[in-house]
Motif scaffolding. Structure first.
Motif, PDB file in Angstrom:
ATOM      1  N   GLU A  28       0.832  -1.208   0.000  1.00 58.28           N
ATOM      2  CA  GLU A  28       0.000   0.000   0.000  1.00 58.28           C
ATOM      3  C   GLU A  28       0.863   1.254   0.000  1.00 58.28           C
ATOM      4  OE1 GLU A  28      -4.241  -1.249   2.013  1.00 58.28           O
ATOM      5  OE2 GLU A  28      -2.685  -0.461   3.347  1.00 58.28           O
ATOM      6  N   GLU A  29       1.961   1.222   0.729  1.00 60.69           N
ATOM      7  CA  GLU A  29       2.841   2.386   0.783  1.00 60.69           C
ATOM      8  C   GLU A  29       3.436   2.697  -0.586  1.00 60.69           C
ATOM      9  OE1 GLU A  29       5.521   1.251   3.854  1.00 60.69           O
ATOM     10  OE2 GLU A  29       3.974   1.403   5.418  1.00 60.69           O
ATOM     11  N   TYR A  30       3.799   1.652  -1.340  1.00 61.38           N
ATOM     12  CA  TYR A  30       4.310   1.886  -2.692  1.00 61.38           C
ATOM     13  C   TYR A  30       3.269   2.582  -3.550  1.00 61.38           C
ATOM     14  CZ  TYR A  30       8.554  -1.042  -2.252  1.00 61.38           C
ATOM     15  OH  TYR A  30       9.771  -1.550  -1.918  1.00 61.38           O
ATOM     16  N   MET A  31       2.037   2.104  -3.500  1.00 58.64           N
ATOM     17  CA  MET A  31       0.998   2.746  -4.309  1.00 58.64           C
ATOM     18  C   MET A  31       0.707   4.155  -3.798  1.00 58.64           C
ATOM     19  SD  MET A  31      -1.692  -0.208  -5.478  1.00 58.64           S
ATOM     20  CE  MET A  31      -1.124  -1.640  -6.408  1.00 58.64           C
ATOM     21  N   GLY A  32       0.833   4.353  -2.484  1.00 55.46           N
ATOM     22  CA  GLY A  32       0.647   5.686  -1.932  1.00 55.46           C
ATOM     23  C   GLY A  32       1.738   6.661  -2.337  1.00 55.46           C
TER      24      GLY A  32
ATOM     25  N   PHE B 212       3.702   6.169  -5.376  1.00 58.64           N
ATOM     26  CA  PHE B 212       3.939   6.218  -6.814  1.00 58.64           C
ATOM     27  C   PHE B 212       2.678   6.215  -7.680  1.00 58.64           C
ATOM     28  CE2 PHE B 212       7.612   3.686  -5.044  1.00 58.64           C
ATOM     29  CZ  PHE B 212       8.474   4.779  -4.969  1.00 58.64           C
ATOM     30  N   LEU B 213       1.538   5.867  -7.118  1.00 57.09           N
ATOM     31  CA  LEU B 213       0.315   5.746  -7.917  1.00 57.09           C
ATOM     32  C   LEU B 213      -0.668   6.872  -7.644  1.00 57.09           C
ATOM     33  CD1 LEU B 213      -1.344   3.986  -9.939  1.00 57.09           C
ATOM     34  CD2 LEU B 213      -2.310   2.840  -7.930  1.00 57.09           C
ATOM     35  N   THR B 214      -1.150   6.950  -6.420  1.00 58.94           N
ATOM     36  CA  THR B 214      -2.242   7.894  -6.138  1.00 58.94           C
ATOM     37  C   THR B 214      -1.862   9.366  -6.249  1.00 58.94           C
ATOM     38  OG1 THR B 214      -1.824   7.606  -3.760  1.00 58.94           O
ATOM     39  CG2 THR B 214      -3.579   6.285  -4.738  1.00 58.94           C
ATOM     40  N   PRO B 215      -0.639   9.789  -5.898  1.00 61.06           N
ATOM     41  CA  PRO B 215      -0.345  11.228  -6.024  1.00 61.06           C
ATOM     42  C   PRO B 215      -0.465  11.740  -7.465  1.00 61.06           C
ATOM     43  CG  PRO B 215       1.267  10.175  -4.589  1.00 61.06           C
ATOM     44  CD  PRO B 215       0.474   9.072  -5.234  1.00 61.06           C
ATOM     45  N   LYS B 216      -0.155  10.881  -8.437  1.00 64.21           N
ATOM     46  CA  LYS B 216      -0.183  11.302  -9.839  1.00 64.21           C
ATOM     47  C   LYS B 216      -1.462  10.896 -10.561  1.00 64.21           C
ATOM     48  CE  LYS B 216       3.523  10.704 -12.323  1.00 64.21           C
ATOM     49  NZ  LYS B 216       4.709  10.054 -12.964  1.00 64.21           N
ATOM     50  N   TYR B 217      -2.056   9.770 -10.138  1.00 62.64           N
ATOM     51  CA  TYR B 217      -3.074   9.153 -10.998  1.00 62.64           C
ATOM     52  C   TYR B 217      -4.406   8.866 -10.309  1.00 62.64           C
ATOM     53  CZ  TYR B 217       1.151   8.172 -13.761  1.00 62.64           C
ATOM     54  OH  TYR B 217       2.324   8.279 -14.469  1.00 62.64           O
ATOM     55  N   ARG B 218      -4.635   9.406  -9.127  1.00 59.80           N
ATOM     56  CA  ARG B 218      -5.830   8.995  -8.372  1.00 59.80           C
ATOM     57  C   ARG B 218      -7.117   9.136  -9.169  1.00 59.80           C
ATOM     58  NH1 ARG B 218      -8.914   6.334  -6.855  1.00 59.80           N
ATOM     59  NH2 ARG B 218      -9.968   6.101  -4.838  1.00 59.80           N
ATOM     60  N   GLU B 219      -7.278  10.173  -9.930  1.00 63.98           N
ATOM     61  CA  GLU B 219      -8.529  10.391 -10.658  1.00 63.98           C
ATOM     62  C   GLU B 219      -8.634   9.550 -11.923  1.00 63.98           C
ATOM     63  OE1 GLU B 219     -10.914  12.089  -9.166  1.00 63.98           O
ATOM     64  OE2 GLU B 219      -9.436  12.270  -7.554  1.00 63.98           O
ATOM     65  N   LYS B 220      -7.544   8.862 -12.280  1.00 63.03           N
ATOM     66  CA  LYS B 220      -7.546   8.044 -13.488  1.00 63.03           C
ATOM     67  C   LYS B 220      -7.803   6.560 -13.201  1.00 63.03           C
ATOM     68  CE  LYS B 220      -6.123  11.467 -16.146  1.00 63.03           C
ATOM     69  NZ  LYS B 220      -7.027  12.077 -17.161  1.00 63.03           N
TER      70      LYS B 220
ATOM     71  N   LEU C 151      -6.174   4.032   4.083  1.00 59.91           N
ATOM     72  CA  LEU C 151      -6.350   5.350   3.485  1.00 59.91           C
ATOM     73  C   LEU C 151      -5.110   6.216   3.685  1.00 59.91           C
ATOM     74  CD1 LEU C 151     -10.056   6.069   4.534  1.00 59.91           C
ATOM     75  CD2 LEU C 151      -9.226   5.395   2.267  1.00 59.91           C
ATOM     76  N   LYS C 152      -4.504   6.112   4.843  1.00 62.40           N
ATOM     77  CA  LYS C 152      -3.282   6.879   5.122  1.00 62.40           C
ATOM     78  C   LYS C 152      -2.131   6.404   4.239  1.00 62.40           C
ATOM     79  CE  LYS C 152      -0.105   8.186   8.841  1.00 62.40           C
ATOM     80  NZ  LYS C 152       0.193   8.051  10.298  1.00 62.40           N
ATOM     81  N   ALA C 153      -1.954   5.068   4.157  1.00 63.20           N
ATOM     82  CA  ALA C 153      -0.847   4.522   3.369  1.00 63.20           C
ATOM     83  C   ALA C 153      -1.015   4.830   1.887  1.00 63.20           C
ATOM     84  CB  ALA C 153      -0.741   3.016   3.589  1.00 63.20           C
ATOM     85  N   LEU C 154      -2.243   4.738   1.389  1.00 69.52           N
ATOM     86  CA  LEU C 154      -2.507   4.981  -0.027  1.00 69.52           C
ATOM     87  C   LEU C 154      -2.651   6.465  -0.368  1.00 69.52           C
ATOM     88  CD1 LEU C 154      -5.019   2.064  -0.752  1.00 69.52           C
ATOM     89  CD2 LEU C 154      -2.694   2.292  -1.644  1.00 69.52           C
TER      90      LEU C 154
END
Length: 341
Positions: free
Chosen positions: A96-100, A102-110, A133-136
């Motif tokens: 979850e921390e990895y996705m938090g 590298f993923l959600t900061p740039k792509y959450r709405e996608k 929710l915190k980790a992601l």
């Protein structure tokens, strides 16, 4: 073909006709501002769609190299994956921390973001949702699932201890958009939970469970659970398409170390089955998405290529693949299953 298999195929065909949300023909391909998106299929009764391939969070967390994890996320997005799986406590929270990071900061709405809570008490799953929710680094999940139901007794205990109420509460509060459940031990567990929900007059949104070419021949989720889910219009997320890697036996580059033993036969090497066949078979079922565990960039690329060049399988084709795999079905290859009385 056995009479029981014929009956199952007939029932599945009928249910698939009644549930066009899950038919492969209903898949659509489109693009977003980042580029082409993989074919989409309907997941929920209200029309939410997801990419037909979902990147599993468990395998992402194997690496301790954050740059490798970032490259996996970026390549997944480049290839058109927009559905991402995770669970609290995968690798101590690292997945979850990895996705938090590298993923959600740039792509959450996608993206469509899923995670799961394995705790067995109301207090525990409530805490795990906050941790997730915190980790992601997000204030909501698109899908939150009751994770890894083990036995009918486990279902009863979790329901007694208020787990379902927390999930329903989280949905009502807008912390999660949809809720579902997962499990891989035995189809009786899933059926027991679905019966419990029936008695409460409740329907969840999704179910994640093992589906692969070995499954029809041993404690089968495809035969016993899939028709029930389709009748209730659940979104079905397939997992363990390669039996958690066990179909590749002891091949170091593909089979996770925690299940790799000298006793597991390399089904792909010993038979005419190919890695593409394993995915093609599952895509031929009325599922919403296939959740794939990948540890290397080339594995993501190979799995995406199968979907992009998907070949329709006839019932005869599927029967042939099942017969090839049948000698290997059971607890050695499907080592995540358990036999109940």
């Amino acid at each position: 073909m056995t009479d029981s298999r014929r009956a199952f195929i007939k029932k599945s065909a009928k249910l698939a006709a009644l549930a066009p949300m899950l038919s492969w023909a209903a898949a659509s391909q489109e693009s977003d501002s980042l580029g082409n998106v993989l074919p989409m299929r309907k997941l929920t009764r209200d029309g939410e769609r997801v990419t037909s391939l979902c990147l599993g969070g468990y395998h992402l967390g194997f690496t301790e190299n954050a740059k490798e994890a970032e490259a996996m996320v970026e390549r997944s997005m480049e290839l058109g994956i927009r559905f991402f799986d995770n669970a609290r406590k995968y690798h101590g929270g690292r997945s979850e921390e990895y996705m938090g990071r590298f993923l959600t900061p740039k792509y959450r709405e996608k993206i469509f973001l899923m995670s799961k809570a394995p705790d067995r008490t109301a207090e525990g799953v409530r805490r795990q949702l906050d941790e997730t929710l915190k980790a992601l680094k997000t204030d909501y999940l698109d899908l939150w699932q009751i994770h890894a139901l083990q036995t009918p007794k486990d279902v009863d205990n979790r329901m007694r201890d208020g787990v379902l109420e927390v999930f329903l509460e989280a949905k009502a509060q807008g912390k999660v958009r949809y809720i579902g459940f997962t499990g891989h031990r035995n189809p009786k567990t899933h059926l027991h939970f679905l019966e419990f929900l029936d008695k409460r007059g409740l329907l969840l949104d999704t179910c994640q469970m093992p589906l692969n070419v070995c499954d029809p021949s041993f404690e089968s989720f495809e035969k016993h659970v899939l028709p029930v889910l389709l009748e209730k219009e659940y979104g079905v997320i397939a997992m363990k398409t390669m039996a958690g890697g066990s179909m590749m036996g002891g091949r170091i580059d593909t089979t996770p170390q925690d299940i790799r033993t000298k006793d597991i036969p390399d089904v792909v090497a010993k038979t005419d089955l190919t890695l593409a066949n394993l995915h093609q078979y599952v895509y031929s079922l009325p599922i919403s998405s296939l959740c794939t565990g990948c540890r290397k960039l080339h594995e993501i690329e190979e799995n995406v290529a199968v979907l992009q060049n998907l070949k329709d399988l006839s019932e005869t084709d599927k029967e042939r693949l099942i017969e090839i795999a049948k000698p290997y079905a059971g607890l050695i290859v499907e080592n995540y299953k358990r036999v109940f009385a």
